[in-house]
Structure formats: structure tokens, C-alpha cells
Design a protein around this motif. Structure first.
Motif, PDB file in Angstrom:
ATOM      1  N   GLN A 320     -14.873  16.276   5.217  1.00 49.91           N
ATOM      2  CA  GLN A 320     -15.649  15.062   5.089  1.00 49.91           C
ATOM      3  C   GLN A 320     -15.272  14.283   6.671  1.00 49.91           C
ATOM      4  O   GLN A 320     -15.510  13.287   6.683  1.00 49.91           O
ATOM      5  N   ARG A 321     -14.299  14.958   7.401  1.00 49.21           N
ATOM      6  CA  ARG A 321     -14.128  14.426   8.727  1.00 49.21           C
ATOM      7  C   ARG A 321     -13.312  13.034   8.514  1.00 49.21           C
ATOM      8  O   ARG A 321     -13.888  12.144   9.379  1.00 49.21           O
ATOM      9  N   ILE A 322     -12.428  12.992   7.755  1.00 48.04           N
ATOM     10  CA  ILE A 322     -11.741  11.818   7.475  1.00 48.04           C
ATOM     11  C   ILE A 322     -10.271  11.983   7.833  1.00 48.04           C
ATOM     12  O   ILE A 322      -9.698  12.763   7.070  1.00 48.04           O
ATOM     13  N   SER A 323      -9.714  11.449   8.972  1.00 48.49           N
ATOM     14  CA  SER A 323      -8.208  11.661   9.434  1.00 48.49           C
ATOM     15  C   SER A 323      -7.659  10.293   9.601  1.00 48.49           C
ATOM     16  O   SER A 323      -6.573  10.302   9.373  1.00 48.49           O
ATOM     17  N   ALA A 324      -8.131   9.432   9.932  1.00 50.08           N
ATOM     18  CA  ALA A 324      -7.539   8.257  10.529  1.00 50.08           C
ATOM     19  C   ALA A 324      -7.543   7.179   9.115  1.00 50.08           C
ATOM     20  O   ALA A 324      -6.428   6.613   9.203  1.00 50.08           O
ATOM     21  N   ALA A 325      -8.431   7.169   8.065  1.00 54.19           N
ATOM     22  CA  ALA A 325      -8.380   6.166   6.945  1.00 54.19           C
ATOM     23  C   ALA A 325      -6.797   6.547   6.500  1.00 54.19           C
ATOM     24  O   ALA A 325      -6.197   5.573   6.103  1.00 54.19           O
ATOM     25  N   PRO A 326      -6.523   7.691   5.898  1.00 54.54           N
ATOM     26  CA  PRO A 326      -5.227   7.760   5.328  1.00 54.54           C
ATOM     27  C   PRO A 326      -4.068   7.462   6.022  1.00 54.54           C
ATOM     28  O   PRO A 326      -3.070   6.714   5.443  1.00 54.54           O
ATOM     29  N   ARG A 327      -4.179   7.698   7.467  1.00 52.18           N
ATOM     30  CA  ARG A 327      -3.221   7.186   8.119  1.00 52.18           C
ATOM     31  C   ARG A 327      -3.067   5.650   8.367  1.00 52.18           C
ATOM     32  O   ARG A 327      -1.970   4.965   8.592  1.00 52.18           O
ATOM     33  N   GLN A 328      -4.053   5.009   8.295  1.00 53.33           N
ATOM     34  CA  GLN A 328      -4.452   3.425   8.368  1.00 53.33           C
ATOM     35  C   GLN A 328      -3.706   2.854   7.190  1.00 53.33           C
ATOM     36  O   GLN A 328      -3.158   1.917   7.235  1.00 53.33           O
ATOM     37  N   VAL A 329      -3.809   3.590   6.048  1.00 54.84           N
ATOM     38  CA  VAL A 329      -3.260   3.201   4.983  1.00 54.84           C
ATOM     39  C   VAL A 329      -1.751   3.292   5.077  1.00 54.84           C
ATOM     40  O   VAL A 329      -1.012   2.194   4.653  1.00 54.84           O
TER      41      VAL A 329
END
Lengths: 421, 504
Positions: A320-329
Motif C-alpha cells: 500500500q506504500r503507507i509508512s508515514a501514517a502509522p508513525r504520525q499516529v
């Protein structure tokens, strides 16, 4: 060429690979074995050679395909844009379809189709697992040869199963969106707590959350294993179940499921009746962190005095190329210190059913992952996928320190409600 | 891009593999197994098949593949090969661009991928001793905490091995200022064709006598197999600035290259990316390349802080005079990495435009760049072959990428023909047939454009002095009419002699 073999990877997809080799060092199995046959480039070449009839689909050749984690790290770094995940699924489907797959492979397909995809049987299976966990059978099995590794890696259940359907949470304050949540297959049985936390977090952020009763397994495991027919059937069931509710978004807290559901459009591209709705469905699917960041979510105020390291689920970071969002949370939680581990986006070895089918490689990858995680000195290893949760918990059981393993959303939930983890 | 011609249903890609998937002598396998262990000797057809390629379009299938872990195991495998009279080809990561790691005449491939340990990191003396399978970038990663790095940076540096770099004398964007691999290797441990382990050079600078280390670097695996490398580490620059200058015309950009050097600036790197390449790369890296520009220069200056900003200013002014329509400046590591991402990912991204590409590697005097580039575009147009140019402009090191479909019968031949014409352009302009990829199999027949028969005979005597003859990487570097992957007479005889029952 594909006339008699409906599942075979297309020539166009295969010819995308120019053999530059930039995938090599990103492949966990290549890193371990240093064998070209266990690298993305090598596997693509073998698939093409089997397709062209240069080599037979021998157990050895198929074994190299089977040892692939399908973590899709290679796909994320491939400058040529080779759709590796799709090719591997089709290559496995082709092997199954033409009857070339080894017995264990077919057995696995049977289990996935007849147990995982069927809620009633899966509940019975989970109950048996739960019982053997309670009476200590699993810990006993861990000490046995042959089954010991699998018993170690078998998921343990945490909290009560999640069985709610319909409207499961009302928005706190003004309603901002109506979202539908995927319950899935194993997740509600093994990680009911995570689902409840997800519903609370969404409600806290103004979402009316429903869990459509007619939904089921997303079919990811089936597709990865090459059982595309079952995967398509499951996709169709979910499309009906979710689109009938006309939600603003379909929120998924399991990385592997969200990745698969975002690809329903691709999976059903040959199905005239479902093609358009599949695309519509895929466009609605959001990873829970992606969705929260997009809302945007309300910053929690309670302090969690914790050092946390985050393990990227492959199907979140690569598929999904999502790595920033969980870290932002995580970074939004007061007091929480994010301690990054080395190679956080390298596969932990869970990879769906891989931890059972390729237990030896799975353990090797897990041990490396635990070493990296523990080197950060973190109190909590956070991740965002049931397979990873189970695998990392197994890592802790194997003597990987005292760290607790949690879903990112569980931590956010605690930071909203100020209870200990 | 237009792909002319019809696609045949049976790909010609594997034709040679089909011919070569012949059984192999059991005794050879058995001896290798006892030399380095059963687990690390590959001989099943499907295991061998993936060692018939590198990043080029050539193919050649080995009879056995071994993956040793130590120098002693390499030597043992070489001795087995000698005893059986089969050739040996060394292979690192298989990212080479001249067919150097392809076993053109079969035999044994020694893969160094498992020899991937950094044996020693000596920050005080600014050097590291590494095994040949260590990945180029991993040396810099290991040295980074000490403020040091390994300078040669091929675009494949995330994947290519130092052993392969040594074999091909690999360069990279920063060769302009810092030189290629040969300038950064202090010593080598090698295994000779007789299976002896020999040390060349060492950790101290200025070894007396012949520079045998320099001789082996760039010898493309024809003289020795490198089993350990002493590399020089450099201190990281205090300041680095990357500039991207966008031009409407290729000619403006290539003239700016000479103008920058003439202005007294020696950039750390000076790269050109043409319009076609930018279009291919942009969707993948989002580097922000303008879709309608014809060329861009990527210029990196580094050194002490004050000097660096002065140089950056000089570069900016020069590019403006040369007609740059836009200049972007990257100061932070993130900004710089983004500007570079398009360059480093260019090669693979071209795979999006066509099923295959053929990358050329020629050198011309810097001042001849504008003319030779026009010649390249003209020739490609004549062949109706799409071309993308992305290269080390500061060194005059051209890399035209010819894009084609390897499934179209005859396409590969046409590409090779065009490639030859372009190499000829370079040589006629006073240049050379390779800047950094090596001669390998691909360009061995162009050697005679540059060297006389006498020159080549002298080189052959050097090879003899190492005892190499045709035992190490045969079919490479020296001109020959034999095709890569053709069944050698030696193999045919061997197969006939042993008979079908003796196969494994």
C-alpha cells in the motif's frame, strides 16, 4: 499461450523485468540465502522459463516460488514497475491449476478454502486452538520435533472474540463520516481487542462505524497461495456486503486485508458483472491509519510514557506504500517515544501462512527482526497486521525480551481513554 | 513507444538455454561438493538457469554454480575446475552491464554473494578490508559513523558487489572528481588460475615494484578471482550542494558541461539526463522533472562550506549563460537525495518504456559531446530505435540506452548493430569503447578498433603470465568470433565422452 492456462502471468507483466538487480538486497529470502533462485529477479526468470516451457515446474523450481514471502518489498523498490505481487499470485495459480503444485501446497489451498474462508469452521478451529492454548497443549507441542516450530508460531488469542455486526459504534459528537469496518477471518477470533479499539477510535473521531453482517474473509491468503477462484468468490461476497451499505469509507486495520481489497479491481478485471463495483469498492478501502490521518484525527491528550518501536507490515509499507501514517499516529501520542529499529520494513517472517509452510525461514527472519526490535530498547513493538502481531508475539515467547506487542490503534485507543496497556 | 514487428509466440529469449540445458558430468559435481559442501554446489537445471544472465541481453549457461564462503573454498573450487579442465567465471551480484559475469563457455560459476563480510574497518587509517560479495553501498554505511565513505558510486551501488566493481573498474557519477575503483583499492587477495592464494598491495600506501593491484583491477575476472579487497575510505565532505539545471535543448546542456569545467570548477559529479529519460523516471520518483524539457544537468559540488557555495554560484551563473531555463538547488540531504533519485533510478525506470534496453558505455573528449550526441540521436532515428541518454557528462562518458522488445525476432541483432555504430562514433571522435562497464563479452570485438594486433598480443602475454589462458572468464575482453553461450567443442567432446549414463 494463456489459452489453456487461464491463470498464467501475462507476457507483458513478465517482460517488465530488465534484470537490473536493484531488488536483490531488498529481498529477505535473498538476504538470507544469497541464492539467485530465491531472489525476485531469479523467481521472475524461473516463472518466465516455466511459462515458455524451458524448464518443467519441478518441485525444486516451484519450491523457489513457494519460498517467496510475497512481502513485495521488491515491488516497492523496482524502478521498472514490475507488478511482482500479481505475477507471483498468477504463477502460483498456474501451478495449482495445471496440477503441478506439490501435495503440501494443495493441502494448504484446501485448508484456506475449506476452513479460513468458512466462518463456522474457522470458529471451531479457533475454539480448538484456544482450548489447546488454555490446557497448555500448544506449549507442549512447542517442545516436539517437526511440529514444534509451527506450534511456537501459532497465533495465541487475546481478549474475547469480536462478533458484533451492524452499527457497532456511534460517533462521539458530530457525525463526520459513516464508515464500514472489515472484521475479517482470523482477526476477530484472535485479536478481538484490536477491533474493539478500532471501533472506539473511529467513533471518537466522529465516525459511525458499522460491521456488515454479510462480509467475510477478504481472500488475501487465497490469492497469495494461488487460489484465485476462491479469492474472487470472497471478493464478490465482500463487494456485495460493503457496497450495499454505501459507506463513506471501508476502514481496515489489517494491512494484508486492506492491500488485497485495494486490489479487488485488479482481481475482478475479467468479471464483467463485478468489474466496476470492484473498482468502486477498492477506491473506498482505507487503511485505518491512512484514514485517521486523512480525517484528520483528534490528538490524544493522555500521556503514554512508553518507548515504542514500529514494525512496518509489508502489505502496508510495500503493497500500500503507507509508512508515514502509522508513525504520525504514534508520534501524536503524548509521552510516547518512537524508537526506530533497523530495517523496520523488512519482513518479520509471518507472511500469511508462510510461518507454517516455511517455518525454518520464517524463524530466521523473526529472530533477526527481534534482534533489531530489542536493540531499540523499546517497551512496546507496535505493528498493524494480525500476522505480524502473532509473529512478533511468538518472537517474544521465543525469548525475545519483555517487550509487549500491540497494534498501533490499541496504543491510540489507550491514549484516548487513559488506561494502561 | 512504438514496438514494431510482430511478437512471436515462442520467445527467442531462451533458445540458447534450451540448447544448453544439457546434463553435466557427475564427477565434476561430486568433486565440487567435496571441496565446498553439498549445500553450496548447484547443478539442477532450474538452479543453473538463473545464473545465465546479468543485466545485459547476453546469455550463457553454467554447468555448475558454487557459492563459497571463504578464500580457501574459492581456491578449492578453482583447483577442481583446473583438474576437470573447465573454465571458471566469477560472479558478484549479476548487475554488470557488459556480460562480464556470464559463463560464455559454460564451466563453473563462482558466486561471491555469500562472501559478504566486512573483515576490518580501520577509521584511523581510513581503510576497510572487505570480502568480494560486500555490497558497494554497505561499505559507506559501515564507514558513515566515522565520517567516512567509499567514493566510487555506480548507479547500481545498492546492489552491486565490490568484487564486481574491482573486476570492471567500476565508476559512477563521482568518478569525475574522485576517480574510479582503481583509485580506491590499496590491495587485493586473489586466487590464481592454479588455485594459489596471493596477496597484492596491502594496507600501506605506495607499495614498491609493479602495480599488480592496478593490473588486476579492471581485468574483468580474466586474470584472477578477487577474494578480499582493501579499500580506501574518504572523509565525507563538509558541505555538498546539488544543482539541477534544466535546458530546452540537449546541445545547450552539453555545451554547458564544458563551460562549467572551463570556469575552473571541478564538480564532484556532472550528469546529464535527457528528455526521454526524465519522462520515464518522473512517474516513479516524482523528482519534479519538467515534462517538456530536452535535457537537464545534475551538478554536485562539495568541499569546505565557503568554497562550495562559491562553486555552486559559479555553476549556476555558467548554466544561465548557456541558456538554462530553470535551476534548482538542493542543500539539505533530503532535497539532494530527491534530485539524485531520478538519476539513480533511471536505468530501471527505462524498463517501463520497453521490455528490454541495451545500455551502451562509450567515452568521448568532453568538448566533442555536443557533436557526438547529435550523431547518436541521428543514428537512432535512422534505425527507428527509441533512445534515452543518461550519463556522466563531466567525464564525457556516454550511456545511450536503446529500447526495444527482445521478443521481436531480429530486434536484438538490430540493436547490436546500432550499438556498434554508436561505439564507432565515440572512437572516431577520439574516445573509447568503455568508460566503466568494461569490455566483457559485449565489446570484445571493438577492442581491435583501439588496439593493434601487437597490443592485443602483449595483453595476451600478461594473461599467460597469470597462468590464466582460457581458464578464467574465457570469451571476454579479447576479440573472438565465437558467440556467448555457444556450446564449446570442449563441452561437446566431454558430453560425448562421458555418455548419457554418467550424467547427474
Amino acid at each position: 499461450m494463456t489459452g489453456s492456462r487461464p491463470f498464467a502471468p501475462t507476457d507483458d507483466d513478465l517482460s517488465q523485468c530488465v534484470r537490473c538487480g536493484l531488488c536483490l538486497e531488498h529481498c529477505p529470502t535473498y538476504a538470507e540465502t544469497r541464492l539467485e533462485t530465491q531472489s525476485p529477479r531469479g523467481r521472475l526468470y524461473l516463472i518466465r522459463a516455466i511459462s515458455d516451457g524451458v524448464i518443467e515446474p519441478t518441485p525444486n523450481a516451484l519450491g523457489h516460488l513457494d519460498s517467496c514471502l510475497q512481502c513485495r518489498n521488491c515491488e516497492a523498490v523496482c524502478p521498472s514497475g514490475v507488478p511482482y505481487g500479481r505475477i507471483m499470485e498468477q504463477a502460483r495459480a498456474d501451478a495449482l491449476g495445471r496440477g503441478a503444485a506439490p501435495f503440501s501446497w494443495r493441502l494448504r489451498a484446501l485448508f484456506l478454502r475449506e476452513v479460513i474462508a468458512r466462518p463456522g469452521r474457522l470458529r471451531m478451529f479457533a475454539a480448538a486452538l484456544r482450548a489447546s492454548q488454555r490446557v497448555g497443549l500448544l506449549s507442549l507441542a512447542q517442545r516436539l520435533r517437526f511440529v514444534g516450530t509451527s506450534a511456537t508460531l501459532a497465533p495465541r488469542t487475546r481478549g474475547q472474540p469480536f462478533t458484533d455486526t451492524g452499527l457497532i459504534a456511534r460517533p462521539e459528537g458530530e457525525e463526520r463520516a459513516r464508515v464500514a469496518m472489515l472484521s475479517g477471518c482470523i482477526m476477530p477470533l484472535a485479536y478481538g481487542d484490536v477491533h474493539r479499539a478500532t471501533a472506539r477510535v473511529l467513533a471518537r473521531n466522529g465516525c459511525a462505524v458499522s460491521a456488515p453482517a454479510a462480509q467475510g474473509c477478504c481472500g488475501a491468503l487465497h490469492a497469495h497461495n494461488g487460489d484465485l477462484d476462491t479469492a474472487r468468490a470472497l471478493a464478490r461476497r465482500n463487494i456485495d456486503a460493503f457496497l450495499n451499505e454505501a459507506p463513506d469509507a471501508i476502514v481496515v486495520n489489517s494491512a494484508g486485508c486492506a492491500a488485497a481489497m485495494k486490489e479487488y479491481g485488479d482481481l475482478l478485471t475479467g468479471d464483467a458483472a463485478y468489474r466496476d463495483r470492484a473498482r468502486e469498492m477498492s477506491a473506498l478501502v482505507k487503511d485505518v491509519h491512512e484514514y485517521l490521518v486523512g480525517l484528520p484525527f483528534e490528538a490524544p491528550t493522555e500521556t503514554l510514557d512508553l518507548s515504542v518501536t514500529y514494525q512496518d507490515p509489508c502489505h502496508l509499507a510495500h503493497a500500500q506504500r503507507i509508512s508515514a501514517a502509522p508513525r504520525q499516529v504514534l508520534n501524536a501520542i503524548p509521552g510516547l517515544r518512537l524508537a526506530e529499529m533497523e530495517d523496520a520494513d523488512r519482513c518479520c517472517g509471518a507472511a500469511g501462512v508462510y510461518s507454517f509452510t516455511q517455518a525454518e525461514m520464517s524463524i530466521r527472519l523473526l529472530d533477526e527482526k527481534m534482534l533489531d526490535a530489542l536493540n531499540t530498547g523499546a517497551d512496546v513493538i507496535a505493528t498493524a497486521n494480525p500476522g505480524c502481531l502473532a509473529q512478533l508475539e511468538a518472537g517474544v515467547r521465543r525469548g525475545g525480551g519483555r517487550a509487549r506487542v500491540r497494534h498501533v490503534i490499541e496504543l491510540l485507543d489507550r491514549a484516548y481513554s487513559a488506561t494502561g496497556i | 513507444m512504438p514496438l514494431s514487428g510482430e511478437i512471436s509466440t515462442a520467445s527467442p529469449l531462451f533458445d540458447r538455454a534450451r540448447a544448453r540445458l544439457a546434463p553435466v558430468a557427475a564427477s565434476l559435481i561430486k568433486d565440487l561438493q567435496s571441496a565446498i559442501g553439498v549445500k553450496h554446489v548447484l547443478h539442477a537445471p532450474e538452479d543453473l538457469l538463473v545464473y545465465e544472465y546479468d543485466a545485459t541481453i547476453e546469455r550463457g549457461l553454467p554447468e555448475a554454480v558454487v557459492l563459497p564462503e571463504t578464500t580457501a573454498e574459492v581456491a578449492a573450487a578453482v583447483r577442481v575446475a583446473k583438474r576437470h579442465g573447465v573454465p571458471v567465471t566469477a560472479r558478484g551480484s549479476g548487475t554488470g552491464l557488459s556480460g562480464g559475469a556470464i559463463p560464455c563457455e559454460g564451466g563453473i560459476v563462482i558466486v561471491t554473494a555469500r562472501m559478504d563480510r566486512i573483515l576490518k574497518l580501520d577509521p584511523a587509517n581510513r581503510l576497510a578490508v572487505v570480502q568480494p560479495g560486500v555490497i558497494n553501498l554497505d561499505i559507506s554505511k559501515a564507514a558513515a559513523p566515522h565520517g567516512l565513505y567509499y567514493a566510487p558510486d555506480p548507479s547500481s551501488q545498492k546492489a552491486c558487489s565490490i568484487g564486481g566493481n574491482v573486476a570492471q573498474n567500476a565508476g559512477g557519477p563521482h568518478t569525475l572528481r574522485y576517480g574510479s575503483t582503481v583509485n580506491h583499492v590499496l590491495g587485493l587477495e586473489i586466487v590464481t588460475p592454479d588455485g594459489d592464494i596471493v596477496t597484492l598491495g596491502g594496507e600501506a600506501l605506495g607499495a614498491p615494484g609493479y602495480d599488480l593491484t592496478g593490473l588486476v583491477v579492471g581485468s574483468e575476472g580474466t586474470l584472477a578471482i578477487v577474494t578480499a579487497v582493501v579499500v580506501r575510505l574518504l572523509p565525507q565532505a563538509q558541505a555538498t550542494i546539488t544543482l539541477l539545471a534544466v535546458f530546452d535543448e540537449v546541445r545547450q546542456a552539453s555545451e554547458a558541461v564544458s563551460a562549467i569545467i572551463a570556469a575552473g570548477v571541478l564538480p564532484a559529479a556532472l550528469e546529464m539526463i535527457d528528455g526521454k529519460t526524465m519522462q520515464a523516471v518522473e512517474p516513479f520518483v516524482n523528482a519534479g522533472y519538467p515534462p517538456d524539457a530536452d535535457a537537464a544537468l545534475l551538478i554536485e559540488v562539495e568541499g569546505l562550506e565557503e568554497e562550495t557555495s562559491e562553486q555552486a554560484e559559479a555553476v549556476r551563473a555558467t548554466c544561465e549563460v548557456s541558456g538554462a531555463r530553470e535551476i534548482r538547488i538542493g542543500m539539505s540531504p533530503d532535497e539532494r537525495e530527491k534530485l539524485w533519485a531520478g538519476r539513480k533510478g533511471a536505468l530501471g525506470a527505462l524498463g517501463r518504456l520497453a521490455p528490454s534496453y541495451y545500455i551502451l558505455d562509450g567515452v568521448v573528449p568532453r568538448t566533442r559531446l555536443p557533436d557526438v550526441l547529435s550523431g547518436v540521436y541521428e543514428a537512432c532515428e535512422r534505425y527507428d530505435m527509441p533512445v534515452a541518454n543518461v550519463f556522466h557528462a563531466g567525464d564525457g562518458n556516454l550511456h545511450p540506452n536503446l529500447m526495444f522488445d527482445d521478443r521481436v525476432p531480429g530486434a536484438a541483432e538490430r540493436v547490436l548493430e546500432l550499438g556498434e555504430e554508436i561505439m564507432r562514433l565515440c572512437v572516431d571522435a577520439g574516445g573509447s569503447i568503455t568508460g566503466e562497464h568494461g569490455v566483457g563479452f559485449e565489446k570484445r570485438n571493438y577492442m581491435s578498433w583501439i588496439f593493434s594486433d601487437d597490443d592485443l598480443a602483449v595483453m595476451a602475454r600478461v594473461k599467460s603470465a597469470f597462468g590464466a589462458e582460457e581458464r578464467f572468464n574465457p570469451g571476454k575482453v579479447f576479440p573472438s568470433s565465437k558467440g556467448c553461450g555457444e556450446v564449446s567443442s570442449r563441452m561437446k567432446t566431454a558430453i560425448a565422452k562421458i555418455g548419457p549414463d554418467a550424467y547427474v
